[in-house]
Design an enzyme around this catalytic site. Sequence first.
Site, PDB file in Angstrom:
ATOM      1  N   SER A 126       0.833  -1.207   0.000  1.00 53.80           N
ATOM      2  CA  SER A 126       0.000   0.000   0.000  1.00 53.80           C
ATOM      3  C   SER A 126       0.862   1.249   0.000  1.00 53.80           C
ATOM      4  O   SER A 126       1.972   1.255   0.548  1.00 53.80           O
ATOM      5  CB  SER A 126      -0.867  -0.023   1.260  1.00 53.80           C
ATOM      6  N   TYR A 151      -2.346  -1.106  10.950  1.00 54.58           N
ATOM      7  CA  TYR A 151      -2.606  -1.638   9.606  1.00 54.58           C
ATOM      8  C   TYR A 151      -1.425  -1.354   8.684  1.00 54.58           C
ATOM      9  O   TYR A 151      -0.911  -2.248   8.002  1.00 54.58           O
ATOM     10  CB  TYR A 151      -3.890  -1.026   9.011  1.00 54.58           C
ATOM     11  N   LYS A 155       1.826  -3.752   6.560  1.00 54.30           N
ATOM     12  CA  LYS A 155       2.318  -3.727   5.165  1.00 54.30           C
ATOM     13  C   LYS A 155       3.832  -3.524   5.141  1.00 54.30           C
ATOM     14  O   LYS A 155       4.547  -4.176   4.374  1.00 54.30           O
ATOM     15  CB  LYS A 155       1.611  -2.624   4.364  1.00 54.30           C
TER      16      LYS A 155
HETATM   17  P1  NAD Z   1     -11.339  -6.671   1.051  1.00 51.95           P
HETATM   18  O1  NAD Z   1     -11.609  -6.635   2.510  1.00 51.95           O
HETATM   19  O2  NAD Z   1     -12.459  -6.433   0.115  1.00 51.95           O
HETATM   20  O3  NAD Z   1     -10.653  -8.056   0.655  1.00 51.95           O
HETATM   21  C1  NAD Z   1      -9.838  -8.776   1.546  1.00 51.95           C
HETATM   22  C2  NAD Z   1     -10.360 -10.206   1.580  1.00 51.95           C
HETATM   23  O4  NAD Z   1      -9.535 -10.980   2.456  1.00 51.95           O
HETATM   24  C3  NAD Z   1     -11.793 -10.296   2.104  1.00 51.95           C
HETATM   25  O5  NAD Z   1     -12.554 -11.077   1.208  1.00 51.95           O
HETATM   26  C4  NAD Z   1     -11.644 -10.988   3.462  1.00 51.95           C
HETATM   27  O6  NAD Z   1     -12.761 -11.796   3.758  1.00 51.95           O
HETATM   28  C5  NAD Z   1     -10.368 -11.791   3.248  1.00 51.95           C
HETATM   29  N1  NAD Z   1      -9.618 -12.089   4.464  1.00 51.95           N
HETATM   30  C6  NAD Z   1      -9.204 -11.233   5.433  1.00 51.95           C
HETATM   31  N2  NAD Z   1      -8.507 -11.893   6.364  1.00 51.95           N
HETATM   32  C7  NAD Z   1      -8.464 -13.190   5.977  1.00 51.95           C
HETATM   33  C8  NAD Z   1      -7.897 -14.362   6.524  1.00 51.95           C
HETATM   34  N3  NAD Z   1      -7.239 -14.357   7.681  1.00 51.95           N
HETATM   35  N4  NAD Z   1      -8.040 -15.532   5.845  1.00 51.95           N
HETATM   36  C9  NAD Z   1      -8.719 -15.575   4.675  1.00 51.95           C
HETATM   37  N5  NAD Z   1      -9.279 -14.497   4.116  1.00 51.95           N
HETATM   38  C10 NAD Z   1      -9.159 -13.320   4.769  1.00 51.95           C
HETATM   39  O7  NAD Z   1     -10.140  -5.650   0.781  1.00 51.95           O
HETATM   40  P2  NAD Z   1      -9.500  -5.155  -0.593  1.00 51.95           P
HETATM   41  O8  NAD Z   1      -9.761  -3.699  -0.702  1.00 51.95           O
HETATM   42  O9  NAD Z   1      -9.878  -6.056  -1.702  1.00 51.95           O
HETATM   43  O10 NAD Z   1      -7.965  -5.318  -0.233  1.00 51.95           O
HETATM   44  C11 NAD Z   1      -7.181  -6.401  -0.717  1.00 51.95           C
HETATM   45  C12 NAD Z   1      -5.753  -6.219  -0.271  1.00 51.95           C
HETATM   46  O11 NAD Z   1      -5.249  -4.991  -0.789  1.00 51.95           O
HETATM   47  C13 NAD Z   1      -5.552  -6.140   1.241  1.00 51.95           C
HETATM   48  O12 NAD Z   1      -4.343  -6.784   1.556  1.00 51.95           O
HETATM   49  C14 NAD Z   1      -5.448  -4.663   1.506  1.00 51.95           C
HETATM   50  O13 NAD Z   1      -4.713  -4.403   2.670  1.00 51.95           O
HETATM   51  C15 NAD Z   1      -4.706  -4.203   0.271  1.00 51.95           C
HETATM   52  N6  NAD Z   1      -4.898  -2.788  -0.057  1.00 51.95           N
HETATM   53  C16 NAD Z   1      -6.158  -2.287  -0.206  1.00 51.95           C
HETATM   54  C17 NAD Z   1      -6.330  -0.939  -0.509  1.00 51.95           C
HETATM   55  C18 NAD Z   1      -7.709  -0.354  -0.632  1.00 51.95           C
HETATM   56  O14 NAD Z   1      -7.847   0.858  -0.510  1.00 51.95           O
HETATM   57  N7  NAD Z   1      -8.759  -1.134  -0.895  1.00 51.95           N
HETATM   58  C19 NAD Z   1      -5.220  -0.113  -0.667  1.00 51.95           C
HETATM   59  C20 NAD Z   1      -3.942  -0.656  -0.520  1.00 51.95           C
HETATM   60  C21 NAD Z   1      -3.798  -2.006  -0.210  1.00 51.95           C
HETATM   61  C1  WQD Z   2      -9.323   9.678   0.789  1.00 46.40           C
HETATM   62  C2  WQD Z   2      -9.520  11.172   1.018  1.00 46.40           C
HETATM   63  C3  WQD Z   2      -9.911  11.793   3.302  1.00 46.40           C
HETATM   64  C4  WQD Z   2     -13.811   9.847   3.673  1.00 46.40           C
HETATM   65  C5  WQD Z   2      -6.896   4.671   3.036  1.00 46.40           C
HETATM   66  C6  WQD Z   2      -5.849   3.968   3.838  1.00 46.40           C
HETATM   67  C7  WQD Z   2      -4.754   3.498   2.942  1.00 46.40           C
HETATM   68  C8  WQD Z   2      -5.307   2.681   1.779  1.00 46.40           C
HETATM   69  C9  WQD Z   2      -6.436   3.348   1.095  1.00 46.40           C
HETATM   70  C10 WQD Z   2      -5.187   0.367   2.278  1.00 46.40           C
HETATM   71  C11 WQD Z   2      -8.806  11.673   2.269  1.00 46.40           C
HETATM   72  C12 WQD Z   2     -11.105  12.116   2.450  1.00 46.40           C
HETATM   73  C13 WQD Z   2     -12.597  10.310   3.192  1.00 46.40           C
HETATM   74  C14 WQD Z   2     -14.840  10.784   3.989  1.00 46.40           C
HETATM   75  C15 WQD Z   2     -13.384  12.563   3.276  1.00 46.40           C
HETATM   76  N1  WQD Z   2      -5.840   1.432   2.218  1.00 46.40           N
HETATM   77  N2  WQD Z   2     -12.385  11.630   2.991  1.00 46.40           N
HETATM   78  N3  WQD Z   2     -14.571  12.109   3.759  1.00 46.40           N
HETATM   79  O1  WQD Z   2      -7.108   7.729   3.686  1.00 46.40           O
HETATM   80  O2  WQD Z   2      -6.136   7.979   1.339  1.00 46.40           O
HETATM   81  O3  WQD Z   2      -6.283   5.772   2.357  1.00 46.40           O
HETATM   82  O4  WQD Z   2      -7.407   3.773   2.047  1.00 46.40           O
HETATM   83  O5  WQD Z   2      -4.018   0.199   2.214  1.00 46.40           O
HETATM   84  O6  WQD Z   2      -3.886   2.751   3.726  1.00 46.40           O
HETATM   85  O7  WQD Z   2      -5.335   4.870   4.799  1.00 46.40           O
HETATM   86  O8  WQD Z   2      -8.354   6.875   1.651  1.00 46.40           O
HETATM   87  O9  WQD Z   2     -10.687   6.932   0.917  1.00 46.40           O
HETATM   88  O10 WQD Z   2     -10.188   7.012   3.396  1.00 46.40           O
HETATM   89  O11 WQD Z   2      -9.650   8.988   1.984  1.00 46.40           O
HETATM   90  O12 WQD Z   2     -13.194  13.762   3.121  1.00 46.40           O
HETATM   91  O13 WQD Z   2     -15.921  10.433   4.453  1.00 46.40           O
HETATM   92  O14 WQD Z   2     -10.904  11.423   1.236  1.00 46.40           O
HETATM   93  O15 WQD Z   2      -9.672  12.815   4.232  1.00 46.40           O
HETATM   94  O16 WQD Z   2      -8.312  12.927   1.963  1.00 46.40           O
HETATM   95  P1  WQD Z   2      -6.929   7.210   2.330  1.00 46.40           P
HETATM   96  P2  WQD Z   2      -9.805   7.392   2.005  1.00 46.40           P
END
Ligand code: NAD
Ligand code: WQD
Length: 337
Positions: A126, A151, A155
Amino acid sequence: MQKIIITGGAGYIGSHTAVALQQAGFQVVVIDNLSNSSVLSLDGVARITGTHPLFAQVDCTDLESMRAVFEQHSDSVGVIHFAALKAVGESVEQPLLYYRNNLDGLINVLTCMSEFKIPNIVFSSSATVYGVPSVLPVTEETPLQPATSPYGQTKVIGESIIRDTVAANAGLNATLLRYFNPIGAHPSGLIGERPNGVPNNLMPYITQTAAGIRPILRVFGNDYDTPDGYCVRDYIDVNDLAMAHVAALRHMLDGATGVSTFNLGTGRGYSVMELINAFRDATGVDVPYEIVARRAGDVPAIWADASLAGRVLNWHADTPLSETLSSAWLWQQNSEK
Ligand code: NAD
Ligand code: WQD
């Protein structure tokens, strides 16, 4: 057909990646404990691609059950490890839950890969590993900073665990993918993000407010040192993100060894207000909002230099923002039915 195991494959990014992998000719095995997802997403994958992924409802922290699935699919050529808990605020309240789930899960995946000689892993990292960057855009060389939440720490530590494990195992290769802000849904409207309860993230909050499920969007802060005073992020289409996983796997299957790291973003930042306005332009729906105080822990501005993934993986995020926002809105409307 080459087989790929995807943990967390029923989730938001995992289900879109299952579509991309199946459409690219891979056989997909999903491992998910459904803690933040539903099998309905795999039914959606089947409706889009014509093929239901194989599915094992298993918790990655349960080593014995993981071994059983890996033994059954020991002919897999790679693993994509999405499974993780991802709610930043919850991780501050329950750090041990996050460390155990995200790190035990990763360690078990690497253990099974080593035992069953599966050579390639793609890891969901991330942009959070960059903390508050002093230079923009961030490249893969930008120094990592201590993450601001447990969290984020999972990562940073997860990346280190993988680097150390690859260094000790000549037969193991890894690609660390640092996602920026994934948004949108499949253009069919059949799969998308299913936030549990009140969304923490901006995009689902916008679509739920547009749908009338939430009365008003709270915009966190308008006094940042950015061009319009609002936070800036690099919002990347989830389908583009999914394609990057196919490219990363192919890169390793074509012979890349060791550890590769890529930023996955568009290379362009949008402010919160620009996103709200772009949503109105794309969908015709005006989202009511109010400006409130800054949210603790928010990075003022971050966007990616994703040119390395362009050069090495021949991957680019090319979906126009208007299409991404339309797909998010279509999914919101479908998911209420
Ligand atoms: P999500 O929650 O939709 O998907 C994660 C999946 O993993 C879910 O289906 C959940 O049920 C499963 N899961 C969690 N813990 C588990 C476990 N112990 N065993 C088996 N399954 C498990 O989230 P996402 O947005 O699809 O994220 C996927 C990956 O990408 C994650 O590693 C997340 O940290 C990373 N990521 C997400 C974002 C984002 O903003 N969505 C940004 C950066 C990184
Ligand atoms: C985006 C922008 C908020 C909600 C998070 C995690 C990051 C990654 C992605 C997994 C920011 C603003 C948000 C609201 C708002 N996840 N906002 N009103 O914070 O960039 O990243 O998700 O790895 O680790 O920290 O994403 O979508 O929460 O926020 O104004 O109700 O929207 O302040 O500027 P963020 P976000």
